[in-house]
Scaffold this active site. Sequence first.
Site, PDB file in Angstrom:
ATOM      1  N   HIS A   1     -44.373  11.414 -20.963  1.00 54.03           N
ATOM      2  CA  HIS A   1     -44.348  13.837 -21.440  1.00 54.03           C
ATOM      3  C   HIS A   1     -45.449  13.220 -19.492  1.00 54.03           C
ATOM      4  O   HIS A   1     -45.673  13.192 -18.923  1.00 54.03           O
ATOM      5  CB  HIS A   1     -45.530  14.047 -22.226  1.00 54.03           C
ATOM      6  CG  HIS A   1     -45.200  12.958 -23.571  1.00 54.03           C
ATOM      7  ND1 HIS A   1     -45.979  11.725 -23.724  1.00 54.03           N
ATOM      8  CD2 HIS A   1     -45.025  13.488 -24.814  1.00 54.03           C
ATOM      9  CE1 HIS A   1     -45.576  12.472 -25.383  1.00 54.03           C
ATOM     10  NE2 HIS A   1     -44.776  12.667 -25.441  1.00 54.03           N
TER      11      HIS A   1
ATOM     12  N   HIS B   1     -51.846  16.838 -20.584  1.00 55.69           N
ATOM     13  CA  HIS B   1     -51.732  17.915 -21.030  1.00 55.69           C
ATOM     14  C   HIS B   1     -52.454  18.974 -20.848  1.00 55.69           C
ATOM     15  O   HIS B   1     -52.001  20.719 -21.036  1.00 55.69           O
ATOM     16  CB  HIS B   1     -51.162  17.955 -22.268  1.00 55.69           C
ATOM     17  CG  HIS B   1     -50.144  17.089 -22.258  1.00 55.69           C
ATOM     18  ND1 HIS B   1     -49.003  17.085 -21.449  1.00 55.69           N
ATOM     19  CD2 HIS B   1     -50.244  16.067 -22.982  1.00 55.69           C
ATOM     20  CE1 HIS B   1     -47.956  16.142 -22.176  1.00 55.69           C
ATOM     21  NE2 HIS B   1     -48.641  15.252 -22.766  1.00 55.69           N
TER      22      HIS B   1
ATOM     23  N   ASP C   1     -46.999   8.453 -17.983  1.00 55.54           N
ATOM     24  CA  ASP C   1     -46.629   9.087 -19.183  1.00 55.54           C
ATOM     25  C   ASP C   1     -45.018   9.217 -19.380  1.00 55.54           C
ATOM     26  O   ASP C   1     -44.795  10.151 -18.410  1.00 55.54           O
ATOM     27  CB  ASP C   1     -47.971   9.467 -19.356  1.00 55.54           C
ATOM     28  CG  ASP C   1     -47.442   9.632 -20.600  1.00 55.54           C
ATOM     29  OD1 ASP C   1     -48.736   9.254 -21.268  1.00 55.54           O
ATOM     30  OD2 ASP C   1     -47.147  11.040 -21.425  1.00 55.54           O
TER      31      ASP C   1
ATOM     32  N   ASP D   1     -46.001   5.608 -23.081  1.00 52.48           N
ATOM     33  CA  ASP D   1     -45.562   6.037 -24.294  1.00 52.48           C
ATOM     34  C   ASP D   1     -44.160   5.891 -23.601  1.00 52.48           C
ATOM     35  O   ASP D   1     -43.154   6.244 -24.648  1.00 52.48           O
ATOM     36  CB  ASP D   1     -45.856   7.108 -25.205  1.00 52.48           C
ATOM     37  CG  ASP D   1     -46.736   7.891 -23.929  1.00 52.48           C
ATOM     38  OD1 ASP D   1     -46.502   7.440 -22.881  1.00 52.48           O
ATOM     39  OD2 ASP D   1     -46.917   8.927 -24.146  1.00 52.48           O
TER      40      ASP D   1
HETATM   41 ZN   LIG Z   1     -47.572  11.075 -23.183  1.00 50.96          ZN
END
Ligand SMILES: [Zn+2]
Length: 337
Positions: free
Chosen positions: A161, A122, A159, A246
Amino acid sequence: MQFGYSETCLDHDTGPRHPETADRLRAIRRGLAKRHGVEYVDAPPAEKSTVAAVHEDGYVDEFHDFCRDGGGNWDPDTVAVEASWDAALTSAGLAEWAARAALDGDDGRDTPFSLGRPPGHHAVEDDAMGFCFFNNAAVAAQAVIDDGLAERVAIFDWDVHHGNGTQDIFYDRGDVFYTSIHEDGLYPGTGEVEETGEGDGEGTTLNVPLHAGAGDADYVYSFDEAIAPAVERFDPDLFIVSAGFDAHRHDPISRMRVSTEGYAMLTECVQDLCEATDAAISFVLEGGYGLDTLSEGVATVHETFDGRIAMDPDEDPDEKNVELVDEVRAAHGLGAK
Ligand SMILES: [Zn+2]
């Protein structure tokens, strides 16, 4: 596998109620202790200048000062202490080690996997966010390109996200391909199919924002039908996996339904693609917040490189996700299925 690991990464203390803790690395170590063929390698921290090759100097200095002053909340989610500076440089250094080792020929049972924290995907050029300070995978990709060890690097982010930071850093670059499978609508809200890159980077960003509830079959289908043909066409020298765990069905912060076996399936997908394109492979740890599912996920990747054969998905991909993959194919000129 060879796991890049450093005690320095344990010192990044995020406090008692934060999901991204040093216990994540301890859990992974415990899980790997039960497997054979596990090797650990320590690596030096990344140089500040290496990190600044993908981050703005002003931001790097600001984060350095922030840690030197004792740290605190950079934003509501993203926390640092004094030791976070060294941990962040070490986390980036481990990712850099993994990329260099892979390009140096470490493959098969010696495939490198960096177990650093804080995670990275991120982190954008000029800011930390989402638990991430330095974009470890991006630092690694840029370092090997700058050293002439690779001309083209692909980063595959599984991931749950979207790795907005990695995408942003390389959005206009023709020499780095960023591709992500993530849960549509989840933090940070980016990663639409239409985001395909710009300028020299047109076509080198590929997003598959799967619907919530997607499982193994949806992930494997997305990889085989959209990611693999696009990456094959790109023809990378190095393939970096931004490996978060995740999307697991028991992870506390997503609604995806990937099983532990699903990470073996995805690992085989990566192996097959990299064999076809003759690309080196390295892994970089991102998220994953259920300690058991995280440690089993990493161990399953390891076992797959140790010769374990993955099962096939036990269901078909969901119709909505099949349609989504058609959209992705169309956006990347891959033709109809
Ligand atoms: Zn994540």
